[in-house]
Design an enzyme around this catalytic site. Structure first.
Site, PDB file in Angstrom:
ATOM      1  N   LYS A 194     -19.614  18.016   3.802  1.00 57.92           N
ATOM      2  CA  LYS A 194     -18.702  18.229   4.922  1.00 57.92           C
ATOM      3  C   LYS A 194     -18.568  16.942   5.735  1.00 57.92           C
ATOM      4  O   LYS A 194     -17.494  16.612   6.229  1.00 57.92           O
ATOM      5  CB  LYS A 194     -19.224  19.364   5.816  1.00 57.92           C
ATOM      6  CG  LYS A 194     -18.318  19.681   6.997  1.00 57.92           C
ATOM      7  CD  LYS A 194     -16.950  20.135   6.533  1.00 57.92           C
ATOM      8  CE  LYS A 194     -16.053  20.486   7.712  1.00 57.92           C
ATOM      9  NZ  LYS A 194     -14.704  20.871   7.271  1.00 57.92           N
TER      10      LYS A 194
ATOM     11  N   SER B  26       0.830  -1.198   0.000  1.00 58.77           N
ATOM     12  CA  SER B  26       0.000   0.000   0.000  1.00 58.77           C
ATOM     13  C   SER B  26       0.869   1.255   0.000  1.00 58.77           C
ATOM     14  O   SER B  26       1.637   1.462  -0.910  1.00 58.77           O
ATOM     15  CB  SER B  26      -0.953  -0.032   1.183  1.00 58.77           C
ATOM     16  OG  SER B  26      -1.740  -1.190   1.128  1.00 58.77           O
TER      17      SER B  26
END
Length: 363
Positions: A242, A190
């Site tokens: 948000k 990763s």
């Protein structure tokens, strides 16, 4: 069901108390950090790996050789060292007789190239990036033409922004024109592989874990539990996105779609970065989130060679000087204790809430 509700509320209370303690400790640490800003941050240690390996070799010889053989071996090594030192002095004397321009040219030709070795042991936050950035800065101020940098990398990945910064620090070496080698003895997955792909050459041990080019984020939701306990939870935002998913409020399909879209976008950026640095890769085959062991990773072009970092160093010592560079950040004992407590608390929270807060991870 009543037991489950009470148990769930207990977990929430426990997590709230622990988070509160962590916040207080965080404030204490930050205050201490501001007070310590005038004090040097850490120490840089430089180790000649050639000398270190020679000392270990001599210790073995002292045990396995006869007394006469060992003395003869030491005498021969001293003679070789003296001859080398005499040769270097003659070169230096010759250089001093020449003008500055010739001196600069000859010094590049006569000196042995150097390999600077640094270690990166990655956690979920890529905490080692703070030391690595200092090590790279120091190396770049001292390196000369022909020198190289080797990074012994070990990381299963972690948070996107911190591993992005770590990869950018390695890019500084390439941008400065020095060869960069990444050696993976155990794992570069990763975010760890994101760092590795910056290198000119990636080497891996045959069973090192390589790849895992993907992104993951997860969080629990306690909305139904709170509803059964007659607990209201309010969250107010300005902006449609948000907050997309929340731990305590009621999640919507609209929020889930946006959450997944953000993950897909991060994955595309990850693949684009990999493609830029290793265009020979078949992204459709390797960017699936899977990982492979070193031998298979080489077949997929994820790595360039199968070799341990120890073998790389021994090979380099044949015609280069090899130095390990380590920057140790100094922390007061109060901060070290606080960090240890915080990490323990974080581990406990993860177990209680199964990683309750969202984190985008290269994993």
């Amino acid at each position: 069901m009543e037991f489950l509700s009470e148990y769930g509320l207990f977990l929430l209370k426990a997590a709230t108390i622990i988070i509160g303690i962590m916040l207080v400790l965080g404030m204490i640490i930050n205050a201490g950090h501001r007070q310590q800003q005038a004090i040097p941050k850490g120490d840089l240690r430089v180790t000649n790996l050639g000398d270190a390996i020679k000392e270990r070799s001599q210790a073995i010889k002292n045990e396995v050789m006869s007394k006469y053989q060992f003395k003869y071996s030491l005498k021969k090594e001293k003679e070789e060292d003296k001859a080398k030192e005499k040769e270097e002095k003659q070169k230096l004397k010759s250089l001093k007789k020449k003008d500055r321009k010739a001196d600069d040219t000859d010094s590049k030709d006569d000196r042995r190239a150097r390999v600077f070795v640094i270690d990166f042991d990655g956690d979920i936050e890529a905490s080692d990036v703070e030391s690595m950035r200092e090590e790279i800065t120091a190396i770049l101020t001292a390196a000369e033409e022909g020198d190289e940098v080797m990074v012994r990398l070990k990381s299963p990945g972690g948070m996107v922004h911190t591993y992005g910064l770590a990869a950018s620090q390695l890019q500084r070496v390439r941008d400065a024109g020095y060869k960069l080698t990444i050696a993976v003895d155990e794992v570069a997955a990763s975010g760890g592989y994101m760092m590795a792909c910056v290198a000119d050459t990636i080497t891996a041990a045959p069973f090192a874990v390589i790849g895992s080019i993907g992104v993951v984020a997860e969080l629990p939701n306690f909305h139904r539990l709170l509803k059964k306990a007659n607990v209201d939870y309010e969250q107010h935002t300005a902006g449609d996105y948000k907050r997309t998913l929340t731990m305590f409020g009621e999640n919507t399909s609209h929020g889930r779609d946006k959450f997944k879209q953000d993950l897909d976008d991060t994955h595309e950026l990850f693949k684009s970065f990999i493609n830029k640095n290793r265009p020979q890769l078949d992204l459709e085959k390797v960017a699936t989130g899977e990982h492979w062991y070193g031998t298979r990773a080489k077949e997929l072009d994820l790595v360039d060679d199968l070799k341990t970092s120890d073998d790389l160093i021994i090979d380099a010592l044949k015609d280069k000087d090899v130095y390990a560079i380590k920057y140790s950040i100094k922390k007061p004992i109060s901060e070290r204790l606080s960090v240890s407590f915080s990490r323990g608390a974080e581990s406990l929270i993860n177990r209680l809430l199964h990683r309750s807060s969202r984190q985008d991870l290269f994993k």
